[in-house]
Design an enzyme around this catalytic site. Structure first.
Site, PDB file in Angstrom:
ATOM      1  N   LYS A  18      43.242  73.675  29.784  1.00  0.00           N
ATOM      2  CA  LYS A  18      42.936  75.092  29.640  1.00  0.00           C
ATOM      3  C   LYS A  18      43.757  75.695  28.489  1.00  0.00           C
ATOM      4  O   LYS A  18      44.909  75.291  28.295  1.00  0.00           O
ATOM      5  CB  LYS A  18      43.340  75.771  30.957  1.00  0.00           C
ATOM      6  CG  LYS A  18      42.638  77.062  31.240  1.00  0.00           C
ATOM      7  CD  LYS A  18      43.037  77.593  32.603  1.00  0.00           C
ATOM      8  CE  LYS A  18      43.622  78.975  32.440  1.00  0.00           C
ATOM      9  NZ  LYS A  18      43.914  79.666  33.675  1.00  0.00           N
ATOM     10  N   LYS A  59      48.947  80.292  27.382  1.00  0.00           N
ATOM     11  CA  LYS A  59      49.884  81.081  26.582  1.00  0.00           C
ATOM     12  C   LYS A  59      51.210  80.371  26.406  1.00  0.00           C
ATOM     13  O   LYS A  59      52.012  80.758  25.568  1.00  0.00           O
ATOM     14  CB  LYS A  59      50.062  82.486  27.174  1.00  0.00           C
ATOM     15  CG  LYS A  59      50.417  82.535  28.633  1.00  0.00           C
ATOM     16  CD  LYS A  59      50.297  83.971  29.154  1.00  0.00           C
ATOM     17  CE  LYS A  59      50.493  83.999  30.659  1.00  0.00           C
ATOM     18  NZ  LYS A  59      50.282  85.303  31.250  1.00  0.00           N
ATOM     19  N   LYS A  97      55.292  73.811  38.194  1.00  0.00           N
ATOM     20  CA  LYS A  97      56.312  74.656  37.585  1.00  0.00           C
ATOM     21  C   LYS A  97      57.704  74.113  37.862  1.00  0.00           C
ATOM     22  O   LYS A  97      58.589  74.232  37.017  1.00  0.00           O
ATOM     23  CB  LYS A  97      56.206  76.099  38.093  1.00  0.00           C
ATOM     24  CG  LYS A  97      55.024  76.838  37.493  1.00  0.00           C
ATOM     25  CD  LYS A  97      55.131  78.327  37.728  1.00  0.00           C
ATOM     26  CE  LYS A  97      53.919  79.052  37.143  1.00  0.00           C
ATOM     27  NZ  LYS A  97      53.863  80.459  37.528  1.00  0.00           N
TER      28      LYS A  97
END
Ligand code: TRP
Length: 334
Positions: A197, A200, A115
């Site tokens: 994966k 979103k 992140k």
């Protein structure tokens, strides 16, 4: 233990549009767990603040997530579904646990590294101590089990380490949580890159099926899903695109891989992709209808939020007071 049942804790962040992966991999499988466990599910809005949010959209998203939990079948009278930010103990316990967490441990968190490379302009301390807030979420309710995806495993491990460290000094204060091993949810990968994966936050909108996608969009996205140059519908490691579609189809329709392979024996990928798209649209349609219906019933949702906030407040305060006392913080005068 609460009411003679073990405690289960989980939650999702109120950020971004939830995907089919969140539904088939998590939500859908949570629906019956309350028979065996006392279940708590948070709308993790404090975690969402580690990245900048537009206040109006953020509030709507958090409400939409609450409604989605209920629409997916989690009965808010049998599961404690509540907002993390409404229960002050989360932030309070997180501070106390910060004092029992080493920077060396936090430096090893792969999600922090990921992140911070994605948000290089906003590497804030919240992003860094994110796992400690997550530990507080879980430990506040003395959770025995936590259903999580592979990407959160490291965070559950640090939660256990923090709990054990605290217990070794102050006695048995926290239940040390285990990962929940139940019926495994589907592992849904990106439709454009089956090595990743389904996410979103994917920039390629064709990579993810959002729970708000309409039927045509769903079918179109499956039509464009990457496969391989062969034309056999078979589950195999060297066919990641087809295997992902089979996993989705199996989770959406309840059919086994054998049944699916037989169903499409001698047929091409076109027929298969259409069937997958239709089966997914068939489960999303009633979910969306239920969301729309619940969104109209403001009084019901509000009353559930209120009751569950109170329930969460009650159980979390019990733990928090115990921790404060053990640490030697001065007791309140009544
Ligand atoms: N970090 C989790 C995620 O992004 C969400 C979360 C926050 C969570 N606190 C939790 C999950 C406690 C399980 C238990 O997926």
């Amino acid at each position: 233990m609460i009411n003679g049942k073990k405690v289960l804790y989980s939650g999702m962040q109120a950020t971004g549009n939830l995907t089919l992966g969140n539904y088939l991999g998590a939500l859908k499988n949570w629906v019956t767990l309350n028979e065996e466990y006392e279940c708590f599910y948070g709308v993790m809005d404090l975690h969402s603040l580690t990245v900048r949010q537009n206040p109006t959209e953020f509030r709507q998203r958090a409400r939409a997530l609450y409604i989605l939990y209920v629409a997916a079948g989690l009965d808010p009278e049998k599961n404690c579904i509540y907002y993390q930010s409404h229960v002050s103990g989360h932030a309070e316990l997180a501070w106390l646990l910060n004092c029992f967490t080493y920077m060396g441990e936090l430096n090893r968190m792969t999600q922090f590294k990921d992140k911070s490379s994605k948000h290089a302009d906003n590497i804030n301390a919240g992003l860094y101590t994110y796992p400690v807030l997550m530990a507080a979420d879980i430990l506040l309710y003395q959770a025995d089990v936590v259903p999580i995806g592979a990407d959160q495993k490291q965070h559950l491990e640090i939660t256990r380490d923090i709990a054990e460290r605290f217990n070794s000094v102050y006695g048995d204060v926290f239940t040390v949580p285990e990962p929940f091993i139940g019926k495994k949810g589907a592992r849904v990968m990106s439709l454009q890159d089956p090595a990743k994966k389904m996410s979103k936050s994917d920039e390629n909108l064709n990579a993810s099926i959002y729970l708000t996608d309409d039927r045509d969009t769903v079918i179109r996205k499956f039509k464009r899903a990457v496969t391989d140059s062969d034309s056999v519908v078979r589950y195999s490691e060297d066919k990641p695109g087809i295997s992902n579609l089979m996993e989705i189809y199996s989770a959406a329709s309840g059919k086994s891989y054998d049944e699916i392979e037989k169903e499409f024996d001698g047929k091409g990928y076109g027929d298969f992709k259409l069937a997958v798209g239709e089966s997914v649209a068939d489960i999303l349609q009633p979910l969306q209808a239920r969301v729309a219906e619940l969104a109209k019933d403001k009084a019901y949702i509000d009353s559930m939020i209120k009751a569950n906030d109170e329930k969460a407040q009650y159980f979390s305060t019990k733990t928090l007071r115990k921790v404060q006392k053990k640490l030697g913080l001065t007791e309140r005068i009544r």
